[in-house]
Design a protein around this motif. Sequence first.
Motif, PDB file in Angstrom:
ATOM      1  N   GLN A  29       6.984  44.915  43.611  1.00 53.58           N
ATOM      2  CA  GLN A  29       6.981  46.060  44.050  1.00 53.58           C
ATOM      3  C   GLN A  29       8.230  47.225  43.172  1.00 53.58           C
ATOM      4  O   GLN A  29       8.068  48.082  42.992  1.00 53.58           O
ATOM      5  N   ASN A  33       6.536  50.628  41.605  1.00 51.53           N
ATOM      6  CA  ASN A  33       7.704  51.827  41.462  1.00 51.53           C
ATOM      7  C   ASN A  33       8.191  52.099  40.634  1.00 51.53           C
ATOM      8  O   ASN A  33       8.843  53.139  40.387  1.00 51.53           O
ATOM      9  N   GLN A  62       0.511  50.382  44.360  1.00 52.05           N
ATOM     10  CA  GLN A  62       1.392  49.771  45.181  1.00 52.05           C
ATOM     11  C   GLN A  62       1.381  49.120  47.042  1.00 52.05           C
ATOM     12  O   GLN A  62       0.635  49.767  47.577  1.00 52.05           O
ATOM     13  N   ASP A  63       3.384  48.886  47.405  1.00 50.15           N
ATOM     14  CA  ASP A  63       2.272  48.085  48.809  1.00 50.15           C
ATOM     15  C   ASP A  63       3.362  49.017  49.556  1.00 50.15           C
ATOM     16  O   ASP A  63       4.384  49.177  49.567  1.00 50.15           O
ATOM     17  N   VAL A  64       2.744  49.458  50.129  1.00 54.16           N
ATOM     18  CA  VAL A  64       3.146  51.149  51.266  1.00 54.16           C
ATOM     19  C   VAL A  64       2.779  50.168  52.486  1.00 54.16           C
ATOM     20  O   VAL A  64       1.450  50.295  53.036  1.00 54.16           O
ATOM     21  N   THR A  66       2.682  51.347  55.202  1.00 54.70           N
ATOM     22  CA  THR A  66       1.522  52.028  56.163  1.00 54.70           C
ATOM     23  C   THR A  66      -0.354  51.791  55.623  1.00 54.70           C
ATOM     24  O   THR A  66      -1.057  52.211  56.567  1.00 54.70           O
ATOM     25  N   HIS A  67       0.071  51.013  55.036  1.00 52.87           N
ATOM     26  CA  HIS A  67      -2.142  50.375  53.778  1.00 52.87           C
ATOM     27  C   HIS A  67      -1.678  48.900  54.478  1.00 52.87           C
ATOM     28  O   HIS A  67      -0.585  48.514  53.377  1.00 52.87           O
ATOM     29  N   SER A  70      -2.446  47.161  51.093  1.00 52.65           N
ATOM     30  CA  SER A  70      -2.391  47.894  49.958  1.00 52.65           C
ATOM     31  C   SER A  70      -1.039  46.008  49.361  1.00 52.65           C
ATOM     32  O   SER A  70      -0.756  46.052  48.166  1.00 52.65           O
ATOM     33  N   THR A  71      -0.551  45.672  50.317  1.00 54.91           N
ATOM     34  CA  THR A  71       0.377  44.276  49.880  1.00 54.91           C
ATOM     35  C   THR A  71      -0.596  43.377  48.632  1.00 54.91           C
ATOM     36  O   THR A  71      -0.617  43.188  48.119  1.00 54.91           O
TER      37      THR A  71
END
Length: 80
Positions: A29, A33, A62-64, A66-67, A70-71
Amino acid sequence: DEREDMLQEDEAMLEGDLVPIRLMLVKLQNISNTIKNSSTILLPEWFKILKDLRLKACMMPQDVLTHWNSTFDMLNFAVK
């Protein structure tokens, strides 16, 4: 939740086993970023490295929060 059926010692062992995975996720992460937010230094170097490795020029996902996927996308990118 399967943890509800676990003994305390088994749950503690599981938590201990997950520490290296959590640390690796945090590192990925941070890398993602940092690359994204460094348009003048790291971003050009990132694209140069990808070009040198003959990989498609793209950003690391990117790990988000709310998605939901994403992870997985970030991990999948790192493995490839």
